[in-house]
Design a protein around this motif. Structure first.
Motif, short mmCIF file in Angstrom:
data_model
loop_
_atom_site.label_atom_id
_atom_site.label_comp_id
_atom_site.label_asym_id
_atom_site.label_seq_id
_atom_site.Cartn_x
_atom_site.Cartn_y
_atom_site.Cartn_z
N TYR A 1 2.99 -4.30 -2.87
CA TYR A 1 1.95 -4.82 -2.07
C TYR A 1 1.73 -3.97 -0.82
O TYR A 1 3.02 -4.00 0.02
N ILE A 2 0.94 -3.22 -0.50
CA ILE A 2 0.96 -2.13 0.54
C ILE A 2 -0.14 -2.27 1.85
O ILE A 2 -1.05 -3.02 1.52
N THR A 3 0.52 -2.22 2.89
CA THR A 3 -0.30 -2.37 4.10
C THR A 3 -0.45 -0.99 4.89
O THR A 3 0.48 -0.36 4.92
N ASP A 4 -1.54 -0.81 5.49
CA ASP A 4 -1.63 0.59 5.89
C ASP A 4 -2.96 0.56 6.79
O ASP A 4 -3.94 -0.26 6.76
N TYR B 1 -7.36 2.96 -3.75
CA TYR B 1 -7.28 2.80 -2.21
C TYR B 1 -8.44 1.90 -1.79
O TYR B 1 -9.58 2.30 -2.23
N LEU C 1 -6.67 -9.19 -4.34
CA LEU C 1 -5.63 -8.17 -4.65
C LEU C 1 -5.19 -8.06 -5.99
O LEU C 1 -5.14 -7.00 -6.82
N THR D 1 -5.57 -1.08 1.71
CA THR D 1 -4.34 -1.32 0.62
C THR D 1 -4.57 -0.83 -0.60
O THR D 1 -5.58 -0.02 -0.63
N TRP E 1 -7.81 -2.80 7.76
CA TRP E 1 -6.84 -2.40 7.22
C TRP E 1 -6.97 -1.92 5.80
O TRP E 1 -8.01 -2.19 5.17
N ALA F 1 0.64 -8.25 2.97
CA ALA F 1 -0.43 -7.73 2.02
C ALA F 1 -0.95 -8.86 0.86
O ALA F 1 -2.05 -8.89 0.78
N TRP G 1 6.12 -1.01 2.47
CA TRP G 1 6.65 -1.65 1.17
C TRP G 1 8.00 -1.24 0.87
O TRP G 1 8.54 -2.12 0.08
#
Length: 333
Positions: A218-221, A255, A203, A239, A237, A197, A167
């Motif tokens: 907006y986080i992808t992980d 998280y 979300l 976020t 995944w 995301a 992000w």
């Protein structure tokens, strides 16, 4: 050792049938391994309850000409053509990347960027030592700020690296995939966008109308791919679920561990987002089968000072369900 006393972040388990031993990989923690340096260590167990003290299997400083010496995040080990391949994310703050213009996405973010990406290393043993296949650069395109690369081999036998595009470059973080060469030492073709995301509709459920969602990224992980018996493809995944924390309308988040489904069975999707599996500041999980055949999810909680948590799972077609928390193995909390 038991899980409550084992520092770990971004856990990854290999259940080795040959030795009937679980190998739990995580970033090197010198206070536990006794070895200084950025790298990867592994705990081992035969029952998921009692674990050996970890041994270090990879150190960045031992790789001649390595492009980065920080990070060591999200290590994974995959068997491919008789050898073992380690993926782990490094970064180099002294190697800057261009900063996107402020306001490009209608946001106030203008964060300094630097090289970050997943490297590939190889060994003939699950216990290493692992040697970087190309110490000069990360495996994904080096102009992209990426992390958490994982291996997926499609039904045609084509290996892919799936990774999170930060992000910090995109604000709306993405999941992307790129084809790997047959020996996993390089890539071919351009990256493929899998999803953003913000495609997860849940979300922003806790943000009232009128509050701009862009005030938080907006986080992808932590992607991990899993083929299902019905021919679908799952991606675990993580976020940060957004919510309004203060009266001034500022946005914070927690998280979470979630997943997406590609009913086509094709890595290119289309991908459908599902609701979170686990909240409570938990995430970066992966699934594995126990030697008794149970499907297990391991993740870390909390984000800071993380410990491993285990959940017994059920797969109904292409839908995942948490059956129970295995606090008999992970010590509760």
């Amino acid at each position: 050792m038991q899980l409550p006393g084992m520092p770990l972040h971004d856990p990854f388990v290999v259940a080795d049938e040959e030795t009937r031993t679980y190998h739990l990989y995580t970033s090197n923690e010198p206070s536990v391994s006794g070895v200084e340096g950025v790298g990867t260590m592994v705990y081992r167990s035969r029952d998921l309850r009692e674990w050996t003290r970890p041994v270090v299997v990879f150190l960045a400083a031992d790789q001649p000409g390595i492009w980065a010496g920080d990070g060591g995040w999200a290590p994974e080990v995959h068997k491919w053509r008789g050898r073992y391949y380690l993926f782990t994310t490094l970064h180099a703050e002294d190697r800057p990347l261009p900063v996107p213009p402020a306001g490009r996405w209608g946001t106030p973010f203008q964060v300094p960027n630097h090289m970050r990406g997943t490297i590939t290393a190889v060994s003939d043993s699950l216990l290493g030592p692992f040697t970087a296949v190309d110490p000069a650069r990360p495996t994904p395109p080096e102009h992209l700020m990426t992390l958490d690369g994982t291996l997926y081999v499609d039904r045609a036998g084509q290996p892919w690296m799936v990774y999170a595009h930060e992000w910090l470059q995109t604000v709306d973080g993405t999941m992307e995939a790129i084809r790997l060469t047959p020996d996993l030492t390089g890539t071919t073709g351009a990256p493929v966008l899998l999803f953003k995301a913000s495609d997860a509709p849940w979300l922003t459920e806790q943000i009232p109308a009128g509050v701009p969602h862009q005030l938080a990224p907006y986080i992808t992980d932590g992607p991990q791919l899993y083929d299902t018996p019905d021919g679908s493809l799952l991606m675990l995944w993580s976020t940060y679920e957004k919510n309004v924390a203060d009266r001034d309308g500022s946005i914070s988040g927690g998280y979470v561990q979630t997943y997406a489904v590609a009913k086509s069975g094709d890595i290119r999707g289309p991908w459908e987002q599902r609701r979170p599996l686990v909240r409570d500041d938990s995430g970066h999980g992966m699934m594995f089968r126990t030697f008794d055949g149970d499907l297990m999810l391991i993740l870390h909680r909390p984000f800071e000072n993380a410990r491993g948590k285990l959940y017994e799972m059920r797969l109904d077609g292409h839908e995942l369900r948490v059956l129970r928390r295995r606090d008999d193995l992970d010590g509760g909390g």
